[in-house]
Design a protein around this motif. Structure first.
Motif, short mmCIF file in Angstrom:
data_model
loop_
_atom_site.label_atom_id
_atom_site.label_comp_id
_atom_site.label_asym_id
_atom_site.label_seq_id
_atom_site.Cartn_x
_atom_site.Cartn_y
_atom_site.Cartn_z
N ASP A 137 0.84 -1.19 0.00
CA ASP A 137 0.00 0.00 0.00
C ASP A 137 0.88 1.24 0.00
OD1 ASP A 137 -2.44 -1.39 0.17
OD2 ASP A 137 -2.27 -1.56 2.34
N ALA A 138 0.28 2.35 -0.43
CA ALA A 138 0.99 3.65 -0.34
C ALA A 138 1.22 3.96 1.13
CB ALA A 138 0.15 4.74 -1.00
N ARG A 139 2.33 4.60 1.42
CA ARG A 139 2.68 4.98 2.79
C ARG A 139 1.99 6.29 3.16
NH1 ARG A 139 7.24 2.38 4.69
NH2 ARG A 139 8.38 1.19 3.14
N GLU A 140 1.68 6.42 4.42
CA GLU A 140 1.09 7.66 4.93
C GLU A 140 2.04 8.83 4.69
OE1 GLU A 140 -1.50 10.39 6.37
OE2 GLU A 140 -1.95 8.31 5.91
N SER A 141 3.33 8.58 4.86
CA SER A 141 4.32 9.66 4.66
C SER A 141 4.31 10.15 3.21
CB SER A 141 5.72 9.19 5.05
OG SER A 141 6.11 8.07 4.27
N ASP A 142 4.03 9.27 2.26
CA ASP A 142 3.93 9.68 0.86
C ASP A 142 2.68 10.53 0.64
OD1 ASP A 142 6.28 8.37 0.09
OD2 ASP A 142 5.20 6.50 -0.30
N ALA A 143 1.59 10.19 1.30
CA ALA A 143 0.36 11.00 1.19
C ALA A 143 0.57 12.39 1.78
CB ALA A 143 -0.80 10.29 1.89
N VAL A 144 1.29 12.46 2.89
CA VAL A 144 1.59 13.76 3.51
C VAL A 144 2.46 14.59 2.57
CG1 VAL A 144 2.83 14.87 5.42
CG2 VAL A 144 1.28 12.95 5.87
N ALA A 145 3.45 13.96 1.96
CA ALA A 145 4.33 14.68 1.02
C ALA A 145 3.53 15.22 -0.16
CB ALA A 145 5.45 13.76 0.54
N ARG A 146 2.62 14.42 -0.69
CA ARG A 146 1.81 14.87 -1.81
C ARG A 146 0.88 16.01 -1.40
NH1 ARG A 146 -3.21 14.34 -3.84
NH2 ARG A 146 -3.43 14.44 -6.10
N ALA A 147 0.32 15.94 -0.21
CA ALA A 147 -0.65 16.94 0.25
C ALA A 147 -0.07 18.34 0.30
CB ALA A 147 -1.20 16.55 1.62
N ARG A 148 1.24 18.47 0.53
CA ARG A 148 1.83 19.81 0.61
C ARG A 148 1.70 20.58 -0.69
NH1 ARG A 148 8.10 19.61 -0.59
NH2 ARG A 148 8.15 17.72 -1.81
N TRP A 149 1.60 19.87 -1.81
CA TRP A 149 1.47 20.54 -3.11
C TRP A 149 0.06 21.06 -3.35
CZ3 TRP A 149 6.06 21.62 -4.74
CH2 TRP A 149 7.11 20.73 -4.51
N PHE A 150 -0.89 20.57 -2.56
CA PHE A 150 -2.29 20.92 -2.79
C PHE A 150 -2.90 21.72 -1.65
CE2 PHE A 150 -1.40 17.19 -5.36
CZ PHE A 150 -1.81 17.66 -6.59
N ALA A 151 -2.09 22.20 -0.73
CA ALA A 151 -2.60 22.94 0.42
C ALA A 151 -3.37 24.19 0.02
CB ALA A 151 -1.46 23.31 1.36
#
Length: 163
Positions: A137-151
């Motif tokens: 599965d995708a890691r939570e840390s990867d989701a957090v990293a992606r979220a910064r681009w969409f804040a």
């Protein structure tokens, strides 16, 4: 923009030379090269098998490259992503960006990798040395990293591909 989803290995120097040849007027080329690790979460990895949905995968990669080009003044983007059975130290993915300045190239490259780690339509299965397998599965840390681009974006400029 050049997108390739393939089973064959690739030569990083050739890919970067081709990108630089298409974008000779730029001052920066940033890239990320992903390789297969021999361990994941304290579990040995003998084989990493990547599966994808042809057509949908290429469209998703084109979409994220187009989004990166709309956010940063980049002159060229190349994404090479492999699928099939891969072994420790094998190359998996290369994301390369050409731009006039390093910050734009680095940010666009990081943006695309953060998207690929969480939303690109690839499915990963690890096989250990005993032959036991598990889906990754995708890691939570990867989701957090992606979220910064969409804040600052509502709705997100790049959404997961759903057909």
């Amino acid at each position: 923009m050049k997108i390739s989803v393939q089973t064959e290995d690739f030569d990083v120097n050739s890919v970067l030379a081709e990108l630089r040849g298409r974008c000779a007027h730029v001052g920066a080329v940033a890239c990320f090269l992903g390789t297969v690790r021999d361990m994941n979460d304290a579990r040995d990895v003998a084989v990493l098998t990547l599966e994808h949905y042809p057509g949908m995968t290429e469209r998703a990669l084109e979409r994220v490259a187009t989004e990166a080009k709309s956010r940063w003044p980049v002159a060229g983007v190349t994404i090479v992503h492999r699928y099939g059975a891969l072994f420790p130290s094998d190359q998996i993915v290369l994301v390369a960006v050409a731009s006039a300045h390093r910050h734009d190239a680095l940010d666009a490259c990081a943006f695309m990798m953060d998207y690929l780690k969480t939303h690109a339509p690839f499915w990963k299965k690890e096989t250990d040395s005993s032959g036991a397998t598990c889906w990754v599965d995708a890691r939570e840390s990867d989701a957090v990293a992606r979220a910064r681009w969409f804040a600052d974006f509502d709705p997100p400029a790049v959404e997961p591909l759903v057909e």
